[in-house]
Design a protein around this motif. Structure first.
Motif, short mmCIF file in Angstrom:
data_model
loop_
_atom_site.label_atom_id
_atom_site.label_comp_id
_atom_site.label_asym_id
_atom_site.label_seq_id
_atom_site.Cartn_x
_atom_site.Cartn_y
_atom_site.Cartn_z
N TYR A 13 -12.02 -16.74 3.40
CA TYR A 13 -12.90 -15.63 3.13
C TYR A 13 -12.07 -15.10 2.46
N LYS A 14 -12.67 -14.10 1.66
CA LYS A 14 -12.88 -13.46 0.36
C LYS A 14 -12.27 -12.30 0.75
N LEU A 15 -10.43 -11.42 0.37
CA LEU A 15 -10.63 -10.37 0.83
C LEU A 15 -10.49 -9.32 0.09
N THR A 16 -11.03 -8.18 -0.51
CA THR A 16 -11.17 -7.65 -1.95
C THR A 16 -9.61 -5.87 -1.10
N VAL A 17 -9.07 -6.07 -2.28
CA VAL A 17 -8.07 -5.01 -2.08
C VAL A 17 -8.54 -3.97 -2.66
N TYR A 18 -8.47 -2.46 -2.32
CA TYR A 18 -9.10 -1.70 -2.75
C TYR A 18 -8.04 -0.69 -3.06
N PRO A 19 -8.51 0.37 -4.23
CA PRO A 19 -6.76 0.86 -4.09
C PRO A 19 -7.18 2.21 -2.58
N SER A 20 -5.40 2.25 -2.29
CA SER A 20 -4.92 3.24 -1.36
C SER A 20 -4.93 4.45 -1.30
N LYS A 21 -5.23 5.13 -0.84
CA LYS A 21 -4.64 6.86 -0.06
C LYS A 21 -3.49 6.92 0.42
N ILE A 22 -3.39 5.99 1.22
CA ILE A 22 -1.98 6.80 1.88
C ILE A 22 -1.16 6.31 0.38
N GLU A 23 -1.23 4.92 -0.35
CA GLU A 23 -0.67 4.72 -1.31
C GLU A 23 -0.14 6.41 -2.10
N ARG A 24 -1.08 7.16 -2.42
CA ARG A 24 -0.58 7.99 -3.14
C ARG A 24 -0.24 9.11 -2.55
N ILE A 25 -0.66 9.19 -1.05
CA ILE A 25 -0.02 10.14 -0.31
C ILE A 25 1.53 10.03 -0.66
N TRP A 26 1.67 8.82 0.23
CA TRP A 26 3.32 8.36 -0.10
C TRP A 26 4.69 9.15 -1.44
N LEU A 27 3.86 8.37 -2.37
CA LEU A 27 4.43 8.86 -3.59
C LEU A 27 4.37 10.21 -3.92
N LEU A 28 3.49 11.72 -3.69
CA LEU A 28 3.16 13.06 -3.58
C LEU A 28 4.59 13.43 -2.82
N LEU A 29 4.23 12.57 -1.71
CA LEU A 29 5.30 12.56 -0.96
C LEU A 29 7.14 12.49 -1.45
N GLN A 30 7.17 11.25 -1.98
CA GLN A 30 8.75 11.43 -2.60
C GLN A 30 8.61 12.22 -3.94
N LEU A 31 7.76 12.72 -5.06
CA LEU A 31 7.93 13.21 -5.94
C LEU A 31 7.77 14.70 -5.19
N THR A 32 7.66 15.60 -4.50
CA THR A 32 7.17 16.75 -3.69
C THR A 32 8.95 17.03 -3.78
N SER A 33 9.65 15.58 -2.23
CA SER A 33 11.32 15.60 -2.12
C SER A 33 12.43 15.36 -3.48
N VAL A 34 11.60 14.91 -4.53
CA VAL A 34 12.59 15.70 -5.36
C VAL A 34 12.55 16.27 -6.01
N LEU A 35 11.37 16.57 -6.59
CA LEU A 35 11.00 18.06 -7.19
C LEU A 35 11.76 19.51 -6.37
N GLY A 36 11.46 19.15 -5.07
CA GLY A 36 12.28 20.16 -3.87
C GLY A 36 14.00 20.08 -4.28
N LEU A 37 14.78 18.73 -3.91
CA LEU A 37 15.55 18.70 -4.17
C LEU A 37 16.01 19.58 -5.93
N LEU A 38 15.70 18.83 -6.70
CA LEU A 38 15.99 19.43 -7.76
C LEU A 38 15.82 20.98 -8.09
N SER A 39 15.01 21.44 -7.65
CA SER A 39 14.81 22.62 -7.97
C SER A 39 15.88 23.59 -7.04
N LEU A 40 16.55 22.89 -6.00
CA LEU A 40 17.52 23.55 -4.93
C LEU A 40 18.41 23.73 -5.37
N ILE A 41 18.90 22.10 -6.58
CA ILE A 41 19.79 22.01 -7.00
C ILE A 41 19.68 23.21 -8.81
#
Length: 155
Positions: A13-41
């Motif tokens: 089988y030839k499988l094609t891997v496309y860019p993931s939307k879940i990956e971008r949302i996961w990275l967005l949540l990580q960035l938001t949590s880091v920025l939120g932590l920095l804003s509290l500090i």
């Protein structure tokens, strides 16, 4: 086309891997949590509302303008668990590979082209593919191969 040709094409089988939307949302949540932590500090320098607005602005800009790390990738996979990423790049899926709710985590061993066998744990690579990176049919095929590899070691 003979029955043999039809059967042999179904084994690969030839499988094609496309860019993931879940990956971008996961990275967005990580960035938001880091920025939120920095804003509290640094809350004594800014007001909390001002820091949250900056956090949301950076997160939104990141989501829309950050290029995905993963471009379109195609690879061939057969029912024995061999993945061919290039002409001379063949990897074997190991039984440690797993399927999760978010995607599949592959443990791959390099295959020696001369003997067509895996090296003895010398070259090991891991890859995580989000579920939405594949079409439903391709993800089902990949999952079927992973489950087959896991069952071979049990027997």
């Amino acid at each position: 086309m003979t029955w043999f040709n039809l059967y042999s094409t179904e084994l690969k089988y030839k499988l094609t891997v496309y860019p993931s939307k879940i990956e971008r949302i996961w990275l967005l949540l990580q960035l938001t949590s880091v920025l939120g932590l920095l804003s509290l500090i640094f809350a004594h320098f800014f007001s909390i509302i001002y820091a949250l607005i900056i956090c949301l602005l950076f997160s939104t800009l990141f989501y829309y303008f950050y290029p995905s790390k993963l471009k379109y990738i195609s690879f061939n996979i057969d029912l024995s668990g061999k993945c061919q990423y290039g002409i001379n790049e063949i990897w074997q899926i190991t039984p440690q590979s797993r399927i999760s709710y978010w995607g599949s985590y592959l443990f791959l061993e390099k295959v020696d082209l001369s003997t067509n066998d895996s090296y003895t744990n010398s070259i090991l690579k891991t890859r995580f593919y989000f579920k939405d990176s594949f079409s439903k049919q391709d993800y089902a095929r990949l999952s079927r191969v992973i489950i087959k590899m896991q069952k071979q070691t049990v027997v």
